[in-house]
Design a protein around this motif. Sequence first.
Motif, PDB file in Angstrom:
ATOM      1  N   ARG A   5       0.816  -1.216   0.000  1.00  0.00           N
ATOM      2  CA  ARG A   5       0.000   0.000   0.000  1.00  0.00           C
ATOM      3  C   ARG A   5       0.850   1.268   0.000  1.00  0.00           C
ATOM      4  O   ARG A   5       0.511   2.268   0.638  1.00  0.00           O
ATOM      5  CB  ARG A   5      -0.923   0.013   1.212  1.00  0.00           C
ATOM      6  N   GLY A   6       1.989   1.196  -0.680  1.00  0.00           N
ATOM      7  CA  GLY A   6       2.857   2.363  -0.769  1.00  0.00           C
ATOM      8  C   GLY A   6       3.703   2.613   0.460  1.00  0.00           C
ATOM      9  O   GLY A   6       4.412   3.624   0.531  1.00  0.00           O
ATOM     10  N   ILE A   7       3.652   1.696   1.440  1.00  0.00           N
ATOM     11  CA  ILE A   7       4.413   1.856   2.683  1.00  0.00           C
ATOM     12  C   ILE A   7       5.465   0.754   2.768  1.00  0.00           C
ATOM     13  O   ILE A   7       5.162  -0.419   2.516  1.00  0.00           O
ATOM     14  CB  ILE A   7       3.489   1.781   3.920  1.00  0.00           C
ATOM     15  N   GLY A  53      -5.189  11.619   5.564  1.00  0.00           N
ATOM     16  CA  GLY A  53      -4.434  12.009   4.378  1.00  0.00           C
ATOM     17  C   GLY A  53      -2.938  12.087   4.589  1.00  0.00           C
ATOM     18  O   GLY A  53      -2.233  12.671   3.755  1.00  0.00           O
ATOM     19  N   TRP A  54      -2.438  11.510   5.684  1.00  0.00           N
ATOM     20  CA  TRP A  54      -0.998  11.530   5.917  1.00  0.00           C
ATOM     21  C   TRP A  54      -0.292  10.627   4.911  1.00  0.00           C
ATOM     22  O   TRP A  54      -0.846   9.617   4.462  1.00  0.00           O
ATOM     23  CB  TRP A  54      -0.682  11.028   7.320  1.00  0.00           C
ATOM     24  N   THR A  55       0.937  10.974   4.602  1.00  0.00           N
ATOM     25  CA  THR A  55       1.780  10.143   3.747  1.00  0.00           C
ATOM     26  C   THR A  55       2.806   9.432   4.621  1.00  0.00           C
ATOM     27  O   THR A  55       3.647  10.069   5.237  1.00  0.00           O
ATOM     28  CB  THR A  55       2.506  10.989   2.682  1.00  0.00           C
ATOM     29  N   ILE A  56       2.707   8.109   4.689  1.00  0.00           N
ATOM     30  CA  ILE A  56       3.599   7.305   5.527  1.00  0.00           C
ATOM     31  C   ILE A  56       4.634   6.630   4.632  1.00  0.00           C
ATOM     32  O   ILE A  56       4.279   5.892   3.705  1.00  0.00           O
ATOM     33  CB  ILE A  56       2.816   6.256   6.331  1.00  0.00           C
ATOM     34  N   GLU A  69       7.547   6.512   9.873  1.00  0.00           N
ATOM     35  CA  GLU A  69       8.170   7.718   9.316  1.00  0.00           C
ATOM     36  C   GLU A  69       7.140   8.409   8.440  1.00  0.00           C
ATOM     37  O   GLU A  69       6.678   7.854   7.449  1.00  0.00           O
ATOM     38  CB  GLU A  69       9.404   7.361   8.503  1.00  0.00           C
ATOM     39  N   VAL A  70       6.772   9.632   8.828  1.00  0.00           N
ATOM     40  CA  VAL A  70       5.695  10.357   8.160  1.00  0.00           C
ATOM     41  C   VAL A  70       6.259  11.596   7.475  1.00  0.00           C
ATOM     42  O   VAL A  70       7.109  12.295   8.029  1.00  0.00           O
ATOM     43  CB  VAL A  70       4.610  10.778   9.185  1.00  0.00           C
ATOM     44  N   GLU A  71       5.781  11.882   6.265  1.00  0.00           N
ATOM     45  CA  GLU A  71       6.182  13.109   5.574  1.00  0.00           C
ATOM     46  C   GLU A  71       5.546  14.324   6.241  1.00  0.00           C
ATOM     47  O   GLU A  71       4.409  14.265   6.708  1.00  0.00           O
ATOM     48  CB  GLU A  71       5.761  13.045   4.103  1.00  0.00           C
ATOM     49  N   ARG A 212      12.728  21.187   9.919  1.00  0.00           N
ATOM     50  CA  ARG A 212      11.644  20.528   9.187  1.00  0.00           C
ATOM     51  C   ARG A 212      10.297  21.139   9.547  1.00  0.00           C
ATOM     52  O   ARG A 212       9.419  21.281   8.697  1.00  0.00           O
ATOM     53  CB  ARG A 212      11.642  19.021   9.493  1.00  0.00           C
ATOM     54  N   PHE A 213      10.147  21.522  10.813  1.00  0.00           N
ATOM     55  CA  PHE A 213       8.936  22.210  11.255  1.00  0.00           C
ATOM     56  C   PHE A 213       8.779  23.539  10.518  1.00  0.00           C
ATOM     57  O   PHE A 213       7.676  23.887  10.059  1.00  0.00           O
ATOM     58  CB  PHE A 213       9.002  22.432  12.768  1.00  0.00           C
ATOM     59  N   LEU A 214       9.875  24.275  10.381  1.00  0.00           N
ATOM     60  CA  LEU A 214       9.821  25.569   9.701  1.00  0.00           C
ATOM     61  C   LEU A 214       9.485  25.413   8.218  1.00  0.00           C
ATOM     62  O   LEU A 214       8.729  26.219   7.656  1.00  0.00           O
ATOM     63  CB  LEU A 214      11.153  26.301   9.856  1.00  0.00           C
ATOM     64  N   THR A 215      10.040  24.392   7.575  1.00  0.00           N
ATOM     65  CA  THR A 215       9.764  24.200   6.148  1.00  0.00           C
ATOM     66  C   THR A 215       8.312  23.817   5.896  1.00  0.00           C
ATOM     67  O   THR A 215       7.802  23.999   4.780  1.00  0.00           O
ATOM     68  CB  THR A 215      10.684  23.118   5.558  1.00  0.00           C
ATOM     69  N   SER A 216       7.644  23.281   6.915  1.00  0.00           N
ATOM     70  CA  SER A 216       6.233  22.908   6.759  1.00  0.00           C
ATOM     71  C   SER A 216       5.290  24.050   7.104  1.00  0.00           C
ATOM     72  O   SER A 216       4.077  23.932   6.916  1.00  0.00           O
ATOM     73  CB  SER A 216       5.909  21.702   7.650  1.00  0.00           C
TER      74      SER A 216
END
Length: 294
Positions: A5-7, A53-56, A69-71, A212-216
């Motif tokens: 399933r893409g994971i 809708g998270w991408t794992i 590990e989540v995007e 990573r927080f700032l880029t999001s």
Amino acid sequence: MIRWRGILWSIHPLFVLVMLASVMTGYFVELLTLFGIVLVHELGHVIVARGYGWTIREVKLLPFGGVAEVEDSGGLPAKEEAAVVLAGPLQNVWMGAAAWGLGQLGWWNNEWASYVVQANIMIGVFNLLPILPLDGGKMLQVLLSRWLTYHQMLLWGARISLLLSAGMVLYAFLPIIKAGGTGIQLNLLAVGIFLFMTNWTYNRNIPYLFLRFLTSRAAASTRHIVRGVWAQPIVVSKRHTVTAALRLFKRDQYHLIVVMEERGRIVAVLPEQRLVNGFLEDGKPDRAVCDLFM
């Protein structure tokens, strides 16, 4: 490792060691049961995360749960993360209840039903310990984010996790300290060392996690603006560095940066995107906030 399933699903080396020990000691059936419980526990996280809708990217299975590990994990809403975190232990609740019911109905013998119930209780309760990357550690960060800035949340989450995992290691030696002790609790020692080393690395990676927080924040800011929310002001002086101002950001909040002189005169009001973009474009941590509007 397998991709489903893409994971990407993988088994952590610590789990491999447990498997080998189980085969050597004749507890292979119990191991398969434990593996199934851990897998369903982690599927609970994955299903709810996918629902949001998270991408794992990857899930690593451990003897006591898993690590996903989540995007864009730095920009995920706290309420969503809380729901995803609780979805894992809830699987242990229904699996334990089902095993108990099957035992009461006589479809399983009482000894086996008791083992499955205890295994679910052990995995569910252990995962609720406030230690990263356990579910309890993630929930601790969600709660901390209600009162602390995001940077403080990262720091205190790591500190508390290091302290408690070190306590777990010390507790593993407790039996040999007591009179007539039976020896070191090797399972607890191995898990404690693993958690301590994981959080030691996590603590060292806090600058990267904050970046990573700032880029999001760009995507998060867009969501806030489209939805329409109250902005939380951050008051700083012209002497504040951009980094110092960014460390005042809170999760799930949209900020306006109010630059003020010592006498109380407002010099400028900057949207948070101006501050974040100014930092990401040149990466100068000691750059003064006033440089962004002069």
